[in-house]
Design an enzyme around this catalytic site. Structure first.
Site, short mmCIF file in Angstrom:
data_model
loop_
_atom_site.label_atom_id
_atom_site.label_comp_id
_atom_site.label_asym_id
_atom_site.label_seq_id
_atom_site.Cartn_x
_atom_site.Cartn_y
_atom_site.Cartn_z
NE ARG A 1 -2.03 -4.87 10.13
CZ ARG A 1 -1.60 -3.80 10.78
NH1 ARG A 1 -0.97 -2.83 10.12
NH2 ARG A 1 -1.79 -3.67 12.06
CG ASP B 1 -9.64 -8.59 13.28
OD1 ASP B 1 -9.10 -7.69 12.61
OD2 ASP B 1 -9.90 -8.47 14.49
NE ARG C 1 -6.79 -0.83 5.28
CZ ARG C 1 -6.73 0.17 6.18
NH1 ARG C 1 -7.49 1.24 6.02
NH2 ARG C 1 -5.90 0.10 7.20
NE ARG D 1 -13.18 -3.34 4.04
CZ ARG D 1 -12.59 -2.82 5.10
NH1 ARG D 1 -11.28 -2.99 5.27
NH2 ARG D 1 -13.27 -2.15 6.00
CE1 TYR E 1 -7.72 -2.79 19.47
CE2 TYR E 1 -6.39 -4.75 19.90
CZ TYR E 1 -6.57 -3.53 19.26
OH TYR E 1 -5.60 -3.07 18.40
#
Length: 358
Positions: free
Chosen positions: A30, A80, A34, A43, A157
């Site tokens: 990652r 992703d 963020r 973003r 998921y």
């Protein structure tokens, strides 16, 4: 445009081949995310996470952002792990503060029968376009990593319909309807292999499979429902001309007791989380694969002095041997100060050089 095979900085590739290099290579899971203000700005321009991930220009921009700040030894495609189930028509969305959700979870035989391997030049073309653009913009400075979620993690998921602490709905399917669970996982293994082969053809130079939730399984279920399908993927990749020579890294979080079995899949490297000592991991894999890891991401919230100390501890644990790629034991978290990441990267390179002088 013809691109040379080897990047100028090939430390990462050397480490995956367990060959000597001038210092220990580092990239960070990652690393585009963020914690970087420039990522947050991009973003915001994109409007949403999905709009960011599905736009090749934006994906390229955020992939390159950490390389402009830090002396990293690899770039990883910004995307992703849930691109495949989204392309299968399950309706992926990201609710603020709640993580991924699927409008149409997979719960029964009819749901699974409707699933098909997505068209890599159709529903997933945006991923391949992003890879081609990133490779061009990298100008062969460092290798480019492509990736996918593992079949088990994707199924978690898809069956639950959202994130969970235990993914009990899929576990119940494995116990009550094992043939159905295997049908789902086999479809996903074929989709992941096809996806990674397409990424190799589009410009990825290393491939990685993230088995984020493999550690939720006990020993026998892990072998049956997770390891089996990662081995199947590695075999598919090794049989295809586009990906045959490409290093494959498997990262199964929480699965330290399975390192020997994971190494036997034929992969080139194993990601290791922070719950295992790298010295023990080296013994477990018996020199068959490179190891990647394994600093606890929370340490990046400590002082620079502590970060440097813990970096040295990880590297001392591995020892002065080829085949180590420094990384975190899981992804970097949003509250981390970017200056602390610089401390991390610089210390890995500096201490790696010192080790090689011994």
């Amino acid at each position: 445009m013809t691109m040379p095979d080897l990047p100028t900085n090939d430390r990462f590739l050397r480490a995956l081949r367990r060959e000597p290099a001038d210092t220990t290579p580092i990239w960070v899971m990652r690393q585009a995310g963020r914690y970087l203000p420039e990522y947050r700005a991009t973003r915001e321009r994109a409007g949403s996470f999905m709009a960011l991930a599905q736009n090749p220009e934006y994906a390229c921009e955020v992939t390159l952002q950490p390389l402009q700040r830090f002396d990293l030894d690899a770039a990883i495609l910004f995307s992703d792990i849930l691109t495949i189930p989204d392309a299968m028509g399950l309706g992926l969305s990201f609710a603020a503060g709640e993580g991924p959700q699927f409008d149409r979870p997979v719960r029964n035989a009819a749901d699974i029968a409707r699933l098909a391997v997505p068209d890599m030049d159709g529903e997933l073309r945006y991923v391949m376009d992003a890879l081609r653009l990133i490779r061009r913009e990298l100008r062969n400075r460092v290798p480019l990593i492509g990736f996918s979620g593992s079949p088990w993690t994707l199924a978690c998921y898809m069956v639950e319909g959202q994130g969970s602490k235990d993914f009990a709905t899929l576990k119940a399917m494995c116990w009550n309807q094992p043939k159905l669970a295997h049908r789902l996982l086999d479809t996903l293994a074929r989709a992941v292999a096809t996806y990674l082969i397409a990424q190799a053809a589009a410009g990825a130079q290393v491939l990685m499979v993230f088995d984020t939730w493999g550690g939720l399984l006990g020993p026998a279920p892990f072998r049956e429902f997770s390891l089996r399908y990662m081995a199947q993927i590695v075999a598919h990749l090794q049989a295809d001309s586009a990906s045959r020579e490409m290093p494959v890294i498997l990262f199964s979080k929480g699965a330290a007791t399975h390192l020997a079995a994971l190494a036997d899949t034929g992969c080139g490297g194993l990601g290791v989380d922070w719950t295992v000592d790298l010295a023990d991991a080296r013994v477990a894999v018996n020199g068959k694969v490179a190891l990647q890891g394994n600093l606890d991401p929370a340490i990046l919230r400590a002082s620079p002095e502590v970060i440097r100390r813990e970096v040295r501890a990880v590297m001392d644990s591995y020892g002065n041997h080829p085949g180590h790629v420094f990384n975190l034991g899981h992804g970097i978290t949003p509250e981390v100060d970017p200056e602390h990441v610089k401390v991390l990267v610089d210390e890995v390179h500096a201490y790696g050089r010192r080790l090689r002088e011994q």
